[in-house]
Scaffold this active site. Structure first.
Site, PDB file in Angstrom:
ATOM      1  N   LYS A 112       0.835  -1.209   0.000  1.00  0.00           N
ATOM      2  CA  LYS A 112       0.000   0.000   0.000  1.00  0.00           C
ATOM      3  C   LYS A 112       0.871   1.261   0.000  1.00  0.00           C
ATOM      4  CE  LYS A 112      -1.841   1.664   4.009  1.00  0.00           C
ATOM      5  NZ  LYS A 112      -1.548   3.102   4.193  1.00  0.00           N
ATOM      6  N   ASN A 113       1.854   1.294   0.890  1.00  0.00           N
ATOM      7  CA  ASN A 113       2.621   2.532   1.039  1.00  0.00           C
ATOM      8  C   ASN A 113       3.574   2.782  -0.121  1.00  0.00           C
ATOM      9  OD1 ASN A 113       1.255   2.998   3.354  1.00  0.00           O
ATOM     10  ND2 ASN A 113       2.950   2.573   4.756  1.00  0.00           N
ATOM     11  N   ARG A 126      -5.750  10.095   4.253  1.00  0.00           N
ATOM     12  CA  ARG A 126      -4.901  11.099   4.899  1.00  0.00           C
ATOM     13  C   ARG A 126      -3.588  11.308   4.168  1.00  0.00           C
ATOM     14  NH1 ARG A 126      -8.258  14.160   7.745  1.00  0.00           N
ATOM     15  NH2 ARG A 126      -9.650  12.851   8.948  1.00  0.00           N
ATOM     16  N   CYS A 137      -5.421  12.727  11.998  1.00  0.00           N
ATOM     17  CA  CYS A 137      -6.003  11.432  11.650  1.00  0.00           C
ATOM     18  C   CYS A 137      -6.093  10.599  12.903  1.00  0.00           C
ATOM     19  CB  CYS A 137      -5.177  10.727  10.584  1.00  0.00           C
ATOM     20  SG  CYS A 137      -3.665  10.006  11.210  1.00  0.00           S
ATOM     21  N   ARG A 145      -1.179  15.126  11.964  1.00  0.00           N
ATOM     22  CA  ARG A 145      -0.374  14.701  10.808  1.00  0.00           C
ATOM     23  C   ARG A 145       0.093  15.936  10.049  1.00  0.00           C
ATOM     24  NH1 ARG A 145      -1.574   8.764   8.924  1.00  0.00           N
ATOM     25  NH2 ARG A 145       0.435   8.351   7.984  1.00  0.00           N
ATOM     26  N   PRO A 146       1.061  16.650  10.637  1.00  0.00           N
ATOM     27  CA  PRO A 146       1.498  17.897   9.989  1.00  0.00           C
ATOM     28  C   PRO A 146       2.178  17.628   8.650  1.00  0.00           C
ATOM     29  CG  PRO A 146       2.997  17.323  11.785  1.00  0.00           C
ATOM     30  CD  PRO A 146       1.871  16.322  11.812  1.00  0.00           C
ATOM     31  N   ILE A 147       2.156  18.641   7.774  1.00  0.00           N
ATOM     32  CA  ILE A 147       2.885  18.512   6.488  1.00  0.00           C
ATOM     33  C   ILE A 147       3.832  19.696   6.306  1.00  0.00           C
ATOM     34  CG2 ILE A 147       1.210  17.038   5.283  1.00  0.00           C
ATOM     35  CD1 ILE A 147       0.211  19.620   3.874  1.00  0.00           C
ATOM     36  N   ASP A 148       4.280  20.256   7.444  1.00  0.00           N
ATOM     37  CA  ASP A 148       5.152  21.431   7.370  1.00  0.00           C
ATOM     38  C   ASP A 148       6.439  21.145   6.594  1.00  0.00           C
ATOM     39  OD1 ASP A 148       5.463  19.715   9.663  1.00  0.00           O
ATOM     40  OD2 ASP A 148       6.976  21.092  10.434  1.00  0.00           O
ATOM     41  N   LEU A 149       6.970  19.936   6.720  1.00  0.00           N
ATOM     42  CA  LEU A 149       8.221  19.624   6.010  1.00  0.00           C
ATOM     43  C   LEU A 149       7.984  19.540   4.501  1.00  0.00           C
ATOM     44  CD1 LEU A 149       9.623  16.854   8.378  1.00  0.00           C
ATOM     45  CD2 LEU A 149      10.127  19.295   8.378  1.00  0.00           C
ATOM     46  N   ASP A 160       4.208   0.865  12.138  1.00  0.00           N
ATOM     47  CA  ASP A 160       3.054   0.150  11.589  1.00  0.00           C
ATOM     48  C   ASP A 160       2.986  -1.306  12.056  1.00  0.00           C
ATOM     49  OD1 ASP A 160       2.340   2.440  10.295  1.00  0.00           O
ATOM     50  OD2 ASP A 160       2.928   1.786   8.297  1.00  0.00           O
ATOM     51  N   ARG A 216      -8.631  -0.610   4.505  1.00  0.00           N
ATOM     52  CA  ARG A 216      -7.775   0.436   3.936  1.00  0.00           C
ATOM     53  C   ARG A 216      -6.421  -0.124   3.525  1.00  0.00           C
ATOM     54  NH1 ARG A 216      -6.140   4.314   7.767  1.00  0.00           N
ATOM     55  NH2 ARG A 216      -4.712   4.728   6.073  1.00  0.00           N
TER      56      ARG A 216
END
Ligand code: UD1
Length: 423
Positions: free
Chosen positions: A22-23, A92, A116, A121-125, A305, A397
């Site tokens: 999946k990933n 997400r 989530c 779940r930041p996306i600042d980077l 995980d 999922r």
């Protein structure tokens, strides 16, 4: 609504083939946008998150359909550069589309992915890296409006090795003029798979699997046929299922090199694990032993995980195992459900202490998240009596058909429909 009914106490025996990762497939689906050409993805798992990615691609005007050979994608017809709020919320990790849309269209409009079930779940980077490549980003009001007349290669340094940020920036950098280096990049096998896909499309990416990824951007990419790598977390789940229930299984396609920290702990717990080029075999007899502290960390450390499924496998072990979750703030939500089955677990902050008990008992339990849901199945296989596991859409999922694979190994597990609302 569906639920899983699991009767514990059956040893697992036999062989299953591990699904595609999946990933790995989610960033590769985003990467297809860079090609503007037909791509055939083989080994692509049928998953809710893949369906969400297909709907995102279709919403952008692209073709994405299941064919006999795999998932056929053609992004030639791309006509939009925005993703609706409802699709963003459905998955997400949809932020991964940002870099690819920006590279292809010069602009992108998405809503903020937000938190989530695992916590914030930041996306600042991701955003800082895209700005360094020359994007202008307005991230006010829960929306991301990004523009870049021209992306230019740059030396990017991540303050932590984020998987999603590394992937997003690799995709954007493919569309940037010149050379980009990503330092302190994530080293997960899925990053190597993304690099292999991009290079199969004519890209020039190197260094994946190390802390520095280099992308020579601005090359036109073309379509290809690509086979997605096997899912190491699904493999870890089935190994933990065998450890929990006892038995002897073989996971065709699984690669032990991707799972070394998990198999090392299973050996320490008393399982016999042997692997070759065809896959991984695992034999487990009798009660397991507790293991050294399990600390989740970026790859090649122990994967967050796999934390829940290993915990589930150790519930009946002799002794006490300490877990330390270092990746996500809220990743022990399965614990209360495991306690309903008779587990002895104490959580304090990022630490969970599991004291092995002799017995577990089947119970009605509820999935709280993807891997936490799989952990309930792993525990239920070792419990006396029947467990009824609800809210299994979380499991769907990430697992193509968990009950099919576990039943093929001899577990008594069925999916049942119910009129009752879940919860
Ligand atoms: C990916 C995986 C997920 C796995 C996780 C960690 C996919 C689709 N998902 O998620 O299954 O659990 O890696 O192995 O591949 N962070 C920031 N700012 C950012 C980005 C991340 O602070 O901009 C933090 C996160 O909050 C988290 C840590 O970095 O604490 C790791 O996150 P990251 O590696 O980005 O995970 P994902 O890519 O979201």
């Amino acid at each position: 609504m569906s639920q899983l009914l699991v009767k514990g106490g059956c040893r697992l025996t036999g062989e299953v083939t591990v699904q595609g990762a999946k990933n790995s497939v989610l960033p590769i689906l985003a990467a297809t946008l860079l090609t503007g050409s037909p791509v055939m993805l083989r080994g692509c798992p049928h998953l809710r998150d893949v369906d969400a990615s297909i709907r995102i691609l279709q919403g952008l005007g692209c073709r994405a359909v299941w064919e006999q050979d795999g998932l056929a994608v053609d992004t030639a017809g791309l006509e939009g550069c925005s993703i609706s709020d409802s699709l963003m919320r459905e998955m997400r990790s949809s932020a991964i589309f940002l870099g690819a849309i920006l590279a292809r269209c010069g602009r992108a409009e998405l809503s903020y992915p937000g938190g989530c079930e695992l916590g914030p779940r930041p996306i600042d980077l991701h955003l800082a890296g895209l700005r360094d490549l020359g994007a202008e980003i307005d991230d006010t009001g829960g929306h991301l409006r990004c523009r870049a007349v021209r992306l230019r290669g740059a030396d990017l340094v991540l303050s932590l090795p984020s998987v999603g940020a590394t992937e997003n920036l690799m995709l954007a950098a493919c569309g940037a003029e010149g050379i980009t280096t990503i330092s302190n990049a994530a080293r997960e096998p899925e990053i190597i798979d993304l690099q292999a896909f991009l290079n199969a499309c004519g890209g020039c990416v190197s260094g994946a699997g190390t802390s520095t990824v280099t992308i020579r951007g601005g090359r036109p990419l073309h379509g290809c046929t690509y086979t997605v790598m096997p899912d190491r977390i699904v493999a870890a789940t089935y190994l933990c299922a065998a450890a929990s229930a006892g038995g002897r299984i073989f996971l065709r396609g699984a690669r032990e090199a991707h799972l070394a920290t998990v198999t090392a702990l299973l050996r320490e717990a008393g399982c016999t694990v042997a692997s070759d080029a065809a896959g991984i075999g695992c034999t487990c007899e009798g009660r397991l032993r507790a293991v050294r502290p399990v600390r989740t960390a970026p790859y090649p450390g122990f994967p967050t995980d796999a934390q829940a499924v290993l915990m589930a496998a150790l519930l009946r072990s002799r002794g006490t195992t300490v877990f330390e979750e270092n990746m996500f703030a809220s990743r022990y939500r399965h614990v209360d459900e495991l306690i309903r089955m008779g587990a002895d677990i104490r959580v304090s902050g990022r630490t969970a202490v599991v004291s092995g008990t002799e017995r577990l008992y089947g119970a009605p339990v509820r999935c709280t998240d993807l891997r936490g849901g799989a952990a309930l199945c792993v525990a239920a296989l070792a419990a006396e009596g029947e467990s009824r596991i609800t809210e299994i859409s979380h499991i769907d999922r990430g697992y193509e058909c968990l009950e099919r694979d576990l039943a093929a190994l001899g577990a008594e597990i069925v999916r049942a429909e119910t009129d009752e609302s879940e919860g």
